[in-house]
Write a protein that holds these residues in place. Structure first.
Motif, PDB file in Angstrom:
ATOM      1  N   LEU A   1      14.121   1.627 -13.905  1.00 26.50           N
ATOM      2  CA  LEU A   1      13.207   1.103 -12.892  1.00 26.50           C
ATOM      3  C   LEU A   1      11.780   1.422 -13.294  1.00 26.50           C
ATOM      4  O   LEU A   1      11.435   2.558 -13.581  1.00 26.50           O
ATOM      5  CB  LEU A   1      13.507   1.731 -11.535  1.00 26.50           C
ATOM      6  N   HIS A   2      10.966   0.401 -13.330  1.00 28.80           N
ATOM      7  CA  HIS A   2       9.550   0.599 -13.607  1.00 28.80           C
ATOM      8  C   HIS A   2       8.835   0.602 -12.268  1.00 28.80           C
ATOM      9  O   HIS A   2       8.969  -0.330 -11.485  1.00 28.80           O
ATOM     10  CB  HIS A   2       9.023  -0.519 -14.505  1.00 28.80           C
ATOM     11  N   PHE A   3       8.106   1.658 -12.009  1.00 28.66           N
ATOM     12  CA  PHE A   3       7.412   1.759 -10.735  1.00 28.66           C
ATOM     13  C   PHE A   3       5.994   2.236 -10.952  1.00 28.66           C
ATOM     14  O   PHE A   3       5.679   2.874 -11.950  1.00 28.66           O
ATOM     15  CB  PHE A   3       8.156   2.686  -9.774  1.00 28.66           C
ATOM     16  N   GLN A   4       5.154   1.888 -10.011  1.00 26.60           N
ATOM     17  CA  GLN A   4       3.769   2.338 -10.031  1.00 26.60           C
ATOM     18  C   GLN A   4       3.676   3.657  -9.262  1.00 26.60           C
ATOM     19  O   GLN A   4       4.565   3.994  -8.484  1.00 26.60           O
ATOM     20  CB  GLN A   4       2.882   1.287  -9.365  1.00 26.60           C
ATOM     21  N   GLU A   5       2.594   4.362  -9.465  1.00 29.11           N
ATOM     22  CA  GLU A   5       2.379   5.598  -8.706  1.00 29.11           C
ATOM     23  C   GLU A   5       2.366   5.289  -7.214  1.00 29.11           C
ATOM     24  O   GLU A   5       2.846   6.071  -6.414  1.00 29.11           O
ATOM     25  CB  GLU A   5       1.064   6.256  -9.113  1.00 29.11           C
ATOM     26  N   GLU A   6       1.783   4.156  -6.869  1.00 29.57           N
ATOM     27  CA  GLU A   6       1.762   3.675  -5.482  1.00 29.57           C
ATOM     28  C   GLU A   6       2.127   2.203  -5.486  1.00 29.57           C
ATOM     29  O   GLU A   6       1.646   1.451  -6.332  1.00 29.57           O
ATOM     30  CB  GLU A   6       0.366   3.801  -4.873  1.00 29.57           C
ATOM     31  N   PRO A   7       2.929   1.789  -4.527  1.00 29.48           N
ATOM     32  CA  PRO A   7       3.182   0.350  -4.425  1.00 29.48           C
ATOM     33  C   PRO A   7       1.925  -0.337  -3.917  1.00 29.48           C
ATOM     34  O   PRO A   7       1.050   0.307  -3.328  1.00 29.48           O
ATOM     35  CB  PRO A   7       4.313   0.259  -3.403  1.00 29.48           C
ATOM     36  N   PRO A   8       1.802  -1.637  -4.135  1.00 26.85           N
ATOM     37  CA  PRO A   8       0.634  -2.346  -3.623  1.00 26.85           C
ATOM     38  C   PRO A   8       0.573  -2.252  -2.095  1.00 26.85           C
ATOM     39  O   PRO A   8       1.612  -2.222  -1.440  1.00 26.85           O
ATOM     40  CB  PRO A   8       0.840  -3.784  -4.059  1.00 26.85           C
ATOM     41  N   ALA A   9      -0.623  -2.172  -1.586  1.00 29.87           N
ATOM     42  CA  ALA A   9      -0.805  -2.153  -0.135  1.00 29.87           C
ATOM     43  C   ALA A   9      -1.333  -3.516   0.287  1.00 29.87           C
ATOM     44  O   ALA A   9      -1.857  -4.267  -0.522  1.00 29.87           O
ATOM     45  CB  ALA A   9      -1.790  -1.060   0.253  1.00 29.87           C
ATOM     46  N   GLY A  10      -1.200  -3.810   1.525  1.00 35.41           N
ATOM     47  CA  GLY A  10      -1.736  -5.061   2.031  1.00 35.41           C
ATOM     48  C   GLY A  10      -0.792  -5.700   3.018  1.00 35.41           C
ATOM     49  O   GLY A  10       0.350  -5.269   3.173  1.00 35.41           O
ATOM     50  N   PRO A  11      -1.273  -6.734   3.658  1.00 36.02           N
ATOM     51  CA  PRO A  11      -0.517  -7.354   4.740  1.00 36.02           C
ATOM     52  C   PRO A  11       0.501  -8.404   4.293  1.00 36.02           C
ATOM     53  O   PRO A  11       1.121  -9.040   5.128  1.00 36.02           O
ATOM     54  CB  PRO A  11      -1.605  -7.997   5.586  1.00 36.02           C
ATOM     55  N   SER A  12       0.651  -8.587   2.971  1.00 36.38           N
ATOM     56  CA  SER A  12       1.576  -9.611   2.488  1.00 36.38           C
ATOM     57  C   SER A  12       2.578  -9.033   1.509  1.00 36.38           C
ATOM     58  O   SER A  12       2.291  -8.081   0.779  1.00 36.38           O
ATOM     59  CB  SER A  12       0.806 -10.736   1.783  1.00 36.38           C
ATOM     60  N   LEU A  13       3.725  -9.646   1.486  1.00 41.33           N
ATOM     61  CA  LEU A  13       4.774  -9.305   0.552  1.00 41.33           C
ATOM     62  C   LEU A  13       4.296  -9.588  -0.867  1.00 41.33           C
ATOM     63  O   LEU A  13       3.651 -10.600  -1.113  1.00 41.33           O
ATOM     64  CB  LEU A  13       5.998 -10.162   0.877  1.00 41.33           C
ATOM     65  N   THR A  14       4.574  -8.691  -1.789  1.00 43.78           N
ATOM     66  CA  THR A  14       4.147  -8.858  -3.174  1.00 43.78           C
ATOM     67  C   THR A  14       5.363  -9.005  -4.090  1.00 43.78           C
ATOM     68  O   THR A  14       6.500  -8.726  -3.683  1.00 43.78           O
ATOM     69  CB  THR A  14       3.331  -7.641  -3.645  1.00 43.78           C
ATOM     70  N   VAL A  15       5.103  -9.407  -5.310  1.00 40.64           N
ATOM     71  CA  VAL A  15       6.169  -9.470  -6.314  1.00 40.64           C
ATOM     72  C   VAL A  15       6.761  -8.076  -6.503  1.00 40.64           C
ATOM     73  O   VAL A  15       7.974  -7.908  -6.612  1.00 40.64           O
ATOM     74  CB  VAL A  15       5.634 -10.042  -7.652  1.00 40.64           C
ATOM     75  N   TYR A  16       5.911  -7.053  -6.514  1.00 32.65           N
ATOM     76  CA  TYR A  16       6.378  -5.667  -6.641  1.00 32.65           C
ATOM     77  C   TYR A  16       7.355  -5.339  -5.513  1.00 32.65           C
ATOM     78  O   TYR A  16       8.400  -4.746  -5.753  1.00 32.65           O
ATOM     79  CB  TYR A  16       5.178  -4.709  -6.622  1.00 32.65           C
ATOM     80  N   ASP A  17       7.012  -5.724  -4.293  1.00 29.06           N
ATOM     81  CA  ASP A  17       7.909  -5.479  -3.158  1.00 29.06           C
ATOM     82  C   ASP A  17       9.260  -6.149  -3.378  1.00 29.06           C
ATOM     83  O   ASP A  17      10.307  -5.536  -3.160  1.00 29.06           O
ATOM     84  CB  ASP A  17       7.305  -6.013  -1.856  1.00 29.06           C
ATOM     85  N   GLN A  18       9.226  -7.386  -3.807  1.00 30.30           N
ATOM     86  CA  GLN A  18      10.473  -8.116  -4.022  1.00 30.30           C
ATOM     87  C   GLN A  18      11.308  -7.469  -5.125  1.00 30.30           C
ATOM     88  O   GLN A  18      12.526  -7.366  -5.001  1.00 30.30           O
ATOM     89  CB  GLN A  18      10.187  -9.579  -4.349  1.00 30.30           C
TER      90      GLN A  18
END
Length: 90
Positions: A6-23
Motif C-alpha cells: 500500500l502506498h500512502f501519503q503522510e496525510e490523506p488529501p483534505a477537502g469537501p470532495s472525494l479524491t482518487v486517493y480516497d477511492q
C-alpha cells in the motif's frame, strides 16, 4: 496481514470532495473504522495496516494513523454520498 504494498501519503488529501486517493484507500479507511470501533490500540493498527513500527517513529506513526482515521470518519459521514450519487449538501 500487512498491506506493505500500500502506498500512502503522510496525510490523506483534505477537502469537501472525494479524491482518487480516497477511492484507492477505501479498504484502508474501512479497516481503520473497524479498528476504532473495536477499540484497537493505534500502535497495533499502524503495524498491521501501514506496515510501520511505532517504536521507531511514534510521532510519525501516530500522525499517519490520526490523519487517515479522520479522513475515514469524514468518508463515513460525508464522502460516501458522492459514491452513491447524492448531493452532499442535501
Amino acid at each position: 496481514m500487512a498491506q506493505s504494498t500500500l502506498h500512502f501519503q503522510e496525510e490523506p488529501p483534505a477537502g469537501p470532495s472525494l479524491t482518487v486517493y480516497d477511492q484507492e484507500h477505501m479498504t484502508l479507511y474501512l479497516r481503520l473504522l473497524d479498528a476504532e470501533r473495536d477499540g484497537a490500540d493505534w500502535r497495533d493498527v499502524v503495524k498491521v495496516l501501514f506496515d510501520l513500527d511505532p517504536e521507531v517513529d511514534p510521532e510519525r506513526c501516530r500522525h499517519i494513523h490520526a490523519a487517515h482515521l479522520a479522513r475515514a470518519q469524514w468518508m463515513s459521514e460525508h464522502g460516501y454520498r458522492e459514491l452513491i450519487g447524492k448531493n452532499p449538501l442535501t
